[in-house]
Design a protein around this motif. Structure first.
Motif, PDB file in Angstrom:
ATOM      1  N   PRO A 149      17.201  33.515 -35.836  1.00 17.24           N
ATOM      2  CA  PRO A 149      18.429  32.689 -35.725  1.00 17.24           C
ATOM      3  C   PRO A 149      17.968  31.498 -35.574  1.00 17.24           C
ATOM      4  CG  PRO A 149      16.609  34.065 -33.910  1.00 17.24           C
ATOM      5  CD  PRO A 149      16.253  34.316 -35.298  1.00 17.24           C
ATOM      6  N   LEU A 150      16.951  30.886 -35.293  1.00 22.57           N
ATOM      7  CA  LEU A 150      16.756  29.624 -35.559  1.00 22.57           C
ATOM      8  C   LEU A 150      17.802  28.465 -37.121  1.00 22.57           C
ATOM      9  CD1 LEU A 150      15.510  27.572 -34.297  1.00 22.57           C
ATOM     10  CD2 LEU A 150      13.721  27.583 -35.657  1.00 22.57           C
ATOM     11  N   LEU A 151      17.475  30.035 -38.125  1.00 19.87           N
ATOM     12  CA  LEU A 151      17.996  29.432 -39.484  1.00 19.87           C
ATOM     13  C   LEU A 151      19.843  30.067 -39.089  1.00 19.87           C
ATOM     14  CD1 LEU A 151      15.402  31.602 -41.918  1.00 19.87           C
ATOM     15  CD2 LEU A 151      16.014  28.737 -41.499  1.00 19.87           C
ATOM     16  N   THR A 152      19.834  30.390 -39.140  1.00 17.80           N
ATOM     17  CA  THR A 152      21.539  30.766 -38.403  1.00 17.80           C
ATOM     18  C   THR A 152      21.853  29.757 -37.637  1.00 17.80           C
ATOM     19  OG1 THR A 152      20.475  32.882 -37.746  1.00 17.80           O
ATOM     20  CG2 THR A 152      22.942  32.291 -38.689  1.00 17.80           C
ATOM     21  N   LEU A 153      21.490  29.066 -36.728  1.00 15.46           N
ATOM     22  CA  LEU A 153      21.380  27.791 -35.832  1.00 15.46           C
ATOM     23  C   LEU A 153      21.445  26.327 -36.775  1.00 15.46           C
ATOM     24  CD1 LEU A 153      20.204  28.526 -32.319  1.00 15.46           C
ATOM     25  CD2 LEU A 153      22.706  28.978 -32.744  1.00 15.46           C
ATOM     26  N   GLY A 154      20.927  26.447 -37.307  1.00  8.89           N
ATOM     27  CA  GLY A 154      20.412  24.975 -37.920  1.00  8.89           C
ATOM     28  C   GLY A 154      20.990  25.111 -39.647  1.00  8.89           C
ATOM     29  N   PHE A 160      20.921  21.043 -37.350  1.00 12.12           N
ATOM     30  CA  PHE A 160      19.827  20.429 -38.379  1.00 12.12           C
ATOM     31  C   PHE A 160      20.120  18.847 -38.496  1.00 12.12           C
ATOM     32  CE2 PHE A 160      17.303  23.971 -39.960  1.00 12.12           C
ATOM     33  CZ  PHE A 160      16.743  24.707 -38.758  1.00 12.12           C
ATOM     34  N   TRP A 161      20.666  18.749 -38.849  1.00 10.71           N
ATOM     35  CA  TRP A 161      21.868  17.600 -39.355  1.00 10.71           C
ATOM     36  C   TRP A 161      23.072  17.644 -38.561  1.00 10.71           C
ATOM     37  CZ3 TRP A 161      21.345  21.427 -42.722  1.00 10.71           C
ATOM     38  CH2 TRP A 161      22.886  22.258 -42.894  1.00 10.71           C
ATOM     39  N   MET A 162      23.457  17.983 -37.500  1.00  7.93           N
ATOM     40  CA  MET A 162      23.770  17.600 -36.017  1.00  7.93           C
ATOM     41  C   MET A 162      25.675  17.584 -36.826  1.00  7.93           C
ATOM     42  SD  MET A 162      21.379  17.470 -33.901  1.00  7.93           S
ATOM     43  CE  MET A 162      22.268  16.842 -32.477  1.00  7.93           C
ATOM     44  N   THR A 163      25.843  17.684 -37.805  1.00  6.88           N
ATOM     45  CA  THR A 163      26.987  17.113 -38.197  1.00  6.88           C
ATOM     46  C   THR A 163      27.761  18.239 -37.331  1.00  6.88           C
ATOM     47  OG1 THR A 163      27.232  18.624 -39.798  1.00  6.88           O
ATOM     48  CG2 THR A 163      25.771  16.015 -40.201  1.00  6.88           C
ATOM     49  N   GLY A 164      27.331  19.855 -37.174  1.00  6.73           N
ATOM     50  CA  GLY A 164      28.223  20.410 -36.773  1.00  6.73           C
ATOM     51  C   GLY A 164      28.543  21.581 -38.741  1.00  6.73           C
ATOM     52  N   ALA A 165      28.783  21.290 -39.545  1.00  8.25           N
ATOM     53  CA  ALA A 165      29.281  21.290 -40.796  1.00  8.25           C
ATOM     54  C   ALA A 165      28.129  22.888 -41.435  1.00  8.25           C
ATOM     55  CB  ALA A 165      29.690  20.957 -41.793  1.00  8.25           C
ATOM     56  N   ALA A 166      28.893  24.224 -41.715  1.00  9.66           N
ATOM     57  CA  ALA A 166      28.114  25.178 -42.331  1.00  9.66           C
ATOM     58  C   ALA A 166      27.759  25.083 -43.653  1.00  9.66           C
ATOM     59  CB  ALA A 166      28.633  26.644 -42.162  1.00  9.66           C
ATOM     60  N   LEU A 167      26.137  25.393 -43.793  1.00  7.25           N
ATOM     61  CA  LEU A 167      25.832  25.173 -45.043  1.00  7.25           C
ATOM     62  C   LEU A 167      25.561  26.275 -45.955  1.00  7.25           C
ATOM     63  CD1 LEU A 167      24.441  23.109 -47.182  1.00  7.25           C
ATOM     64  CD2 LEU A 167      21.737  23.777 -46.478  1.00  7.25           C
ATOM     65  N   LEU A 168      25.395  27.226 -45.196  1.00  7.68           N
ATOM     66  CA  LEU A 168      25.188  28.830 -45.575  1.00  7.68           C
ATOM     67  C   LEU A 168      26.219  29.308 -44.612  1.00  7.68           C
ATOM     68  CD1 LEU A 168      20.931  28.651 -46.599  1.00  7.68           C
ATOM     69  CD2 LEU A 168      22.742  28.752 -47.975  1.00  7.68           C
ATOM     70  N   PRO A 169      26.350  30.882 -45.448  1.00  4.93           N
ATOM     71  CA  PRO A 169      26.908  31.608 -44.273  1.00  4.93           C
ATOM     72  C   PRO A 169      26.486  32.437 -43.043  1.00  4.93           C
ATOM     73  CG  PRO A 169      26.559  32.695 -46.283  1.00  4.93           C
ATOM     74  CD  PRO A 169      26.388  30.757 -46.864  1.00  4.93           C
ATOM     75  N   GLY A 170      25.991  32.449 -42.189  1.00  7.24           N
ATOM     76  CA  GLY A 170      26.016  32.889 -41.212  1.00  7.24           C
ATOM     77  C   GLY A 170      25.044  34.412 -41.109  1.00  7.24           C
ATOM     78  N   GLY A 171      25.681  34.969 -42.062  1.00  8.14           N
ATOM     79  CA  GLY A 171      25.608  36.362 -43.028  1.00  8.14           C
ATOM     80  C   GLY A 171      26.257  37.206 -43.677  1.00  8.14           C
ATOM     81  N   ILE A 204      19.312  33.312 -50.064  1.00  8.30           N
ATOM     82  CA  ILE A 204      18.547  31.987 -48.941  1.00  8.30           C
ATOM     83  C   ILE A 204      17.933  32.685 -47.435  1.00  8.30           C
ATOM     84  CG2 ILE A 204      17.829  29.459 -48.048  1.00  8.30           C
ATOM     85  CD1 ILE A 204      20.525  28.558 -50.540  1.00  8.30           C
ATOM     86  N   MET A 205      18.980  32.213 -46.597  1.00 15.25           N
ATOM     87  CA  MET A 205      18.309  32.691 -44.804  1.00 15.25           C
ATOM     88  C   MET A 205      17.660  34.084 -45.485  1.00 15.25           C
ATOM     89  SD  MET A 205      20.927  30.707 -42.542  1.00 15.25           S
ATOM     90  CE  MET A 205      21.828  31.728 -42.807  1.00 15.25           C
ATOM     91  N   PRO A 206      18.026  34.687 -46.035  1.00 12.55           N
ATOM     92  CA  PRO A 206      16.660  36.270 -45.573  1.00 12.55           C
ATOM     93  C   PRO A 206      15.371  35.902 -46.038  1.00 12.55           C
ATOM     94  CG  PRO A 206      19.255  37.087 -45.848  1.00 12.55           C
ATOM     95  CD  PRO A 206      19.005  35.360 -46.133  1.00 12.55           C
ATOM     96  N   VAL A 207      16.053  35.067 -47.197  1.00  7.53           N
ATOM     97  CA  VAL A 207      14.304  35.265 -47.786  1.00  7.53           C
ATOM     98  C   VAL A 207      13.401  34.237 -47.747  1.00  7.53           C
ATOM     99  CG1 VAL A 207      13.889  34.051 -50.668  1.00  7.53           C
ATOM    100  CG2 VAL A 207      15.354  35.581 -50.954  1.00  7.53           C
ATOM    101  N   ILE A 208      14.282  33.519 -46.643  1.00  9.54           N
ATOM    102  CA  ILE A 208      13.199  32.556 -45.966  1.00  9.54           C
ATOM    103  C   ILE A 208      12.559  33.437 -45.400  1.00  9.54           C
ATOM    104  CG2 ILE A 208      12.980  30.347 -45.079  1.00  9.54           C
ATOM    105  CD1 ILE A 208      15.119  29.057 -46.778  1.00  9.54           C
ATOM    106  N   ALA A 209      13.314  33.979 -44.927  1.00 14.33           N
ATOM    107  CA  ALA A 209      12.686  34.687 -43.177  1.00 14.33           C
ATOM    108  C   ALA A 209      12.249  35.908 -43.333  1.00 14.33           C
ATOM    109  CB  ALA A 209      14.124  35.492 -42.171  1.00 14.33           C
ATOM    110  N   LEU A 210      12.462  36.044 -44.457  1.00 10.66           N
ATOM    111  CA  LEU A 210      11.227  37.176 -45.404  1.00 10.66           C
ATOM    112  C   LEU A 210      10.144  36.615 -45.565  1.00 10.66           C
ATOM    113  CD1 LEU A 210      11.206  40.666 -45.028  1.00 10.66           C
ATOM    114  CD2 LEU A 210      12.464  40.936 -47.395  1.00 10.66           C
ATOM    115  N   SER A 211      10.340  36.086 -46.415  1.00 11.58           N
ATOM    116  CA  SER A 211       9.100  35.581 -47.349  1.00 11.58           C
ATOM    117  C   SER A 211       7.704  35.000 -46.558  1.00 11.58           C
ATOM    118  CB  SER A 211       9.391  34.692 -48.697  1.00 11.58           C
ATOM    119  OG  SER A 211      10.030  34.168 -47.963  1.00 11.58           O
ATOM    120  N   THR A 212       7.715  34.289 -45.883  1.00 11.08           N
ATOM    121  CA  THR A 212       7.162  33.283 -44.680  1.00 11.08           C
ATOM    122  C   THR A 212       5.751  34.083 -44.444  1.00 11.08           C
ATOM    123  OG1 THR A 212       8.690  33.374 -43.266  1.00 11.08           O
ATOM    124  CG2 THR A 212       8.295  30.911 -44.520  1.00 11.08           C
TER     125      THR A 212
END
Lengths: 335, 308, 544
Positions: A149-154, A160-171, A204-212
């Protein structure tokens, strides 16, 4: 070696059979059944359904029928919960998804984990060591269900950069890494010279969350194993002979270092390509983990069996691979 | 060929010597361990965390299960940590004192982690060492059993265990431990395969020492380094695993809680401005894991006989 | 019947209205309201979980119902307020004995492959849904509709061909009932009664619900379906009212975690999602135009085991009353859930059509009075500080159920000194435990099958399969039987509710509300619809 592989494969079939019977028995002794719901079905309706799925037959007959259709027709039967689908459908849809993000997670975990571990071991007690240890512990400290959820929020909500624009799709899942073309809104999508495009934003997010957490474990096992190897006499001798450190590591230390790591990698690989419920829950990837958890909770016997057999077969296969690698690295091991 | 009597005598002397040396070996290890600052600090932190878990309850006026109905619903602004209200860590979503809950959660998590890891390590090491040492058919059968067990969905086994034997914390420990020994067994076996080709094992074998004695005396001690490192990896993953089980509804029952359960609750509401619900349990979680890590590392360095 | 005339008239009005609208340019306007429409007419929403089936005969959950109402069209649709609107049927007549319904179907309804939708398709679908071969978990719905011989067909004693539904000709469908059912016409808006294409099912078998194979008669056709991930349906060019359909494409995404779903909603990926428990006030303050709470036809209650396997203390009505009185429902709805739910002192949802919430002593008291009375009753029953009562309460795994259980058990503890052991069980285990009366107190919820009080109160019948309290009261049975045939059943319902309130086989806690976030530019949502039955064809997005 060949006879060893043949022997192992010949054991695989009975092992799978044992697995089937064992999970069958376990499953049927769990409370509840696939057709229980908040509104209990009228007995007649339930009887119709059980007859349709063969659940009205004696227990032994169900096992025999099941094993027969699995072995002769490779048919795992219909799903009890997803009534429009067969287990083969479920696996054919969910497994490629899990395999894709599982494979990339494995690559990331091994590359980063082993590099961190080796770097930390060579420069033991240096800032590099502490950094590597810090990163790997940090990665392990943040559980999957906090990281996801932190990745999704960020990255999706832009915290993470306070602009509110989505860099990645949430899922979601776009079906594969190679797509026909990039859409305008896609970040992380690159056209390929021979047509089509390489798109991995949703990966990207699934891989980060799963691999760490795997990465952290690999780094730590590598580090301690490497330290042990560096302290052995033959490495000391090699160093004493004045061989350059890089060469000592590459030529002599790497192989023995990898032994305990390899033991870990077999199950880790199977773990990554099969059991990532949290990834499926948080990133809505539609992978096999979600199907498995749902079917366990809904007592969807046929899907549980199908996935169990798949996981079992994969586990055995990769354990065999690990053993072969073991023998290759350390020829002294006798079978 | 029988070994000649003088050799046997010499070896017995050597074994005696080893025993005497063994004691001093552990003493040496202790000295080395206490020279490692990070490890000592971590040990102190762990002790403090354990004290917190045991006696923290006396520092707060609130019980872990008492709901403050005045704070419910207005949690995001009124439930924040404050010395005035006596909720040092704030309150959780149900208006319960988070400090008291963290105290209790830390206790349960430590217990789950340590007991679970112990079960896993003891069973796994012995099993793996036996399989690796004997090799051949025994190894084959034992490792196939591990394969079969590994291929069985762990969650299902746990559901069954918790249903058939009732939901007790003890069952949870045992269940988690018994499921996680499998990895340990594979690692221990892998290491044993290399160790058993070493001279000292071959000598012991040649002189007719009982195989179980060889395993316990010669193989297991040589596995200790990797076992301890693995155990320190295992404790936090046990704690996470427990929370996953809780997340699925099979873990500790309310009003009891665990750090993992508190973190997952906190993570669920972190976007709603109640960040303290995540931060406090997470701090204790991080401290615990870091400490276990450094203690484990210190022990590894201290116990590694090759490092002399 | 006046009813059918009115419907004809409204259809005609709609047709006239739509013919005057020009769609071609980018600045299309809504035919009725005149609002400027957005160019992008796609609707994406969150579903909690994958539906078990999207075959109308087999489907069983409400999320699947949302999908099916887009893909298929039954005899009647529900209007925004829940009243009936013509679907494939234009009108119907009822025989004098109220046993034979004759539906007149429109002749311009088409399947997505261009063939006409006929009365025969309905006959086939209904017989199929009841047949033991299909073994649908929802076949009981056909029985509930009281269609002649349906029960025998489901039981396998009669051939489906003998069921009381016949296509007289292509546009006339005759249904014969075994007993009068005042709300029968309401029931044909349900997905189990939707027509299915016989030829397609014959060709593809069980595979017919896959994209590419599926032929449907609703405003949309299935174009993509990835289980546990997404389901996409797009405009059906063959639909008879296609000209008035505005949304081009509807996508449902399966997102298990409600917090993640909210994140993705806020990132603009979704047009509708659910509000997590307790977050409604904050979201409403921040997004007043998007956070919405409306009544939903479900009741939340705790059921008390009244068999001899229970805690003996719970067999004392005073103890049960005390437990019910000590539950501060205002705190539950305002502080725990905070989503516009209403405190419940009766089983039947307050917003149920034609139902007037009866007066009960407990509803009239203030919470202080209730607490005092509860203490008094507990003391009379012989429980107090020296002899505290302990009970256990089971609930199924869910954050919301947990929060409610924590709050209520604390109320019992703080007011009455009752110690409660909480047990959270995974769903199947929970159902088994509760269904076998292996519990003392258990969480329960019930949602209306149709908009009438008997859908709730029938659970209190001694013989009801859903009566998990195993509550037996001859007077209640008598009253409920009476209500079935009565013209004005309210009196009977009032008495039943009063008996329940006095004897407390269940402790009603709150009446549900649907708490959602809707994209600001999404219009046409049927907020008034008590069962939250919505149709993508009624939605539209306005230009911002």
């Amino acid at each position: 070696m060949l006879s060893f592989i043949a022997r192992r494969l010949s054991v695989a079939i009975p092992t799978l059979l044992i697995l089937v019977v064992l999970s069958f028995v376990l499953m049927y002794s769990a409370p509840g059944g696939p057709f229980n719901s908040e509104r209990p079905l009228p007995p007649q309706v339930l009887a119709n359904i059980e007859a349709k799925y063969g659940l009205d037959q004696p227990f032994w007959k169900q096992i025999v029928n099941y094993v027969w259709s699995v072995t002769t027709q490779f048919d795992f039967g219909p799903s009890f919960q997803y009534k429009d689908r067969t287990v083969n459908d479920v696996i054919a849809q969910g497994f490629p998804v899990t395999l894709t993000y599982g494979f990339w997670s494995f690559v990331v975990a091994v590359v980063v984990g082993v590099s961190l571990g080796i770097a930390a071991a060579i420069k033991q007690n240096s800032w590099l060591d502490y950094l590597a240890v810090g990163i790997s512990v940090g990665a392990q400290v943040l559980p999957n269900f906090v990281m996801a959820p932190l990745l999704t929020l960020g990255l999706t909500l832009g915290w993470f950069w306070m602009t509110g624009a989505a860099l990645l799709p949430g899922g979601g899942w776009e079906g594969g890494v190679i797509v026909a073309a990039c859409a305008e809104k896609d970040n992380f999508c690159f056209g390929l010279p021979w047509g089509g495009a390489w798109r991995f934003d949703y990966l990207i997010m699934p891989v980060i969350a799963l691999s760490t957490s795997y990465m952290a474990s690999i780094a730590r096992i590598t580090r301690s194993s490497m330290l042990e190897v560096l302290n052995t006499n033959f490495i000391r001798t090699a160093k004493a002979k004045g061989l350059p450190m890089g060469r000592v590591i590459r030529k002599h230390a790497l192989k023995p270092t990898m032994l305990p790591v390899l033991s870990y990698l077999g199950p880790a690989f199977v773990g990554m390509i099969t059991g990532s419920v949290i990834i499926d829950v948080f990133f809505s990837t539609g992978g096999i983990g979600q199907f498995f958890v749902n079917s366990a909770f809904n007592r969807d016997y046929s899907v549980i069996m199908g996935i169990t057999i798949l996981v079992g077969a994969l586990t055995m296969f990769f354990n065999l691979v690990v053993d072969i690698l073991y023998a290759w690295i350390d020829p002294k091991i006798r079978y | 060929m029988y070994p000649n009597p003088s050799t046997v005598e010499a070896l017995e002397d050597a074994a005696l010597l080893a025993e005497v040396q063994g004691r001093s070996l552990w003493a040496d290890a202790r000295t080395r361990f206490f020279r490692n600052k990070a490890a000592v600090v971590s040990l102190v932190v762990l002790a403090l965390i354990a004290l917190f878990a045991l006696f923290g309850q006396f520092l707060t006026q609130y019980e872990r299960d008492t709901v403050d109905f005045a704070l419910m619903g207005a949690n995001a602004h009124k439930g924040a940590p404050s010395f005035e209200t006596g909720h040092y860590f704030g309150t959780d979503n149900s208006g319960r004192d988070l400090f008291a809950r963290v105290v209790q959660g830390t206790g349960i998590s430590l217990m789950v982690g340590i007991v679970g890891a112990m079960v896993a390590v003891i069973v796994g090491t012995l099993y793996g060492a036996v399989a690796g040492y004997f090799g051949g058919r025994i190894d084959n059968i034992m490792m196939r059993i591990v394969d079969v067990l590994m291929s069985i969905p762990f969650m299902f086994v746990l559901i069954l265990m918790l249903v058939i034997f009732g939901r007790s914390i003890f069952m949870l420990f045992l269940g988690i431990g018994l499921i996680s020994w499998l990895d340990m067994a594979r690692i221990a076996r892998g290491q044993t395969l290399t160790i058993k080709n070493k001279e000292f094992v071959e000598v012991a074998h040649a002189t007719g020492v009982h195989p179980m004695k060889i395993i316990l005396r010669h193989i297991v001690p040589n596995l200790l380094g990797i076992v301890i490192v693995y155990a320190t990896l295992l404790v936090p993953s046990m704690i996470i695993f427990e929370s996953f089980i809780s997340f699925l509804g099979l873990g500790v029952q309310e009003p009891n809680t665990s750090l993992g359960a508190l973190i997952s609750e906190g993570a669920g509401s972190m976007q709603y401005g109640t960040l303290w619900q995540l931060i406090f349990p997470l701090i204790f979680f991080v401290l615990t894991i870091f400490s276990f890590f450094f203690v484990g590392d210190g022990l590894r360095d201290a116990l590694d006989p090759k490092d002399r | 019947m006046t009813f059918s005339h009115k419907m004809m008239a409204s259809t005609a009005a709609l047709l006239i209205a739509s013919s005057s609208t020009v769609w071609a340019d980018g600045h299309a306007t809504h035919p009725e309201t005149g609002e400027t429409l957005a160019t992008d007419q796609t609707f994406t929403y969150r579903d909690l979980d994958e539906s078990p089936s999207i075959d109308p005969g087999v489907a069983e959950d409400s999320a699947g119902g949302d999908i099916l109402r887009d893909l298929f069209e039954g005899l009647y649709n529900q209007a925004a307020d829940g009243s009936l609107e013509p679907g494939v049927a234009l009108s119907h007549t009822v025989s004098d004995d109220n046993l034979v319904y004759t539906f007149t179907l429109r002749d311009n309804a088409k399947w997505s492959d261009g063939s006409p939708v006929t009365a025969g398709d309905f006959e086939y679908a209904w017989k199929r849904a009841a047949s033991p071969e299909l073994a649908s978990p929802y076949s009981w719905y056909i029985e509930l509709m009281a269609i002649e011989n349906a029960a025998a067909v489901i039981a396998g004693e009669m051939d489906p061909s003998e069921m009381g539904v016949t296509a007289i000709d292509d546009t006339t469908l005759e249904v014969r009932l075994s007993q009068p059912l005042p709300y029968f016409d309401q029931m044909v808006t349900h997905f189990t009664t939707f027509p299915v294409p016989e030829a397609v099912i014959a060709e593809h078998g069980a595979e017919w619900t896959k994209p590419g194979n599926m032929v449907s008669n609703g405003a949309y056709v299935l174009t993509e379906h990835v289980p546990q991930e997404k389901l996409v349906r797009e405009r059906n060019e063959m639909y008879w009212d296609n000209a008035n359909t505005i949304i081009d494409k509807t996508t449902s995404l399966v997102i298990n975690d409600e917090n993640v779903a909210l994140t993705r909603y806020l990132a603009g990926e979704l047009d509708r999602t659910d509000v997590p428990a307790g977050q409604f006030p904050a979201l409403q303050a921040e997004y007043p135009d998007q956070a919405v709470s409306v009544p939903l036809a479900c009741s939340y209650y705790y059921t008390v085991n009244m068999t001899d396997t229970t805690n003996p203390a719970l067999l004392d009505p005073k103890v049960r009353q005390a437990l019910s009185l000590a539950v501060n429902r205002d705190v539950v709805v305002e502080a725990v859930l905070a989503g516009g739910q209403k405190p419940a002192y009766t089983f039947t949802h307050w917003a149920t059509a034609g139902f007037e919430t009866p007066d009960t002593p407990i509803a009239g008291m203030s919470q202080e009075e209730r607490d005092a009375k509860a203490k008094e009753l507990m003391a009379e029953a012989g429980y107090g500080p020296d002899n505290p009562l302990s009970v256990n309460l089971i609930y199924n795994t869910s954050e919301a159920h947990k929060s409610v259980a924590i709050a209520i058990t604390q109320m019992w503890k703080q007011t009455l000194g009752v110690e409660t052991e909480l047990a959270n069980q995974e769903w199947q285990t929970f159902l088994e435990t509760r269904g076998n009366q292996d519990y003392e107190l258990a969480r329960a919820g019930w949602c209306a099958d149709y908009n009438e009080a008997s859908t709730f109160l029938d659970l209190m019948q001694s013989e009801s399969g859903y009566n998990d309290a195993k509550y037996v009261n001859a007077r209640v049975d008598e009253l409920l039987a009476e209500a079935k045939t009565s013209d004005n059943p309210q009196a009977a319902y009032t008495e039943v509710e009063q008996i329940i309130s006095a004897e407390v086989p269940i402790i009603p806690i709150y009446h549900y509300a649907a708490v959602k976030m809707f994209a600001e530019n999404l219009e046409g949502w049927p907020l008034e619809n008590f069962q939250q039955n919505w149709y993508s064809k009624d939605l539209y997005k306005v230009a911002e």
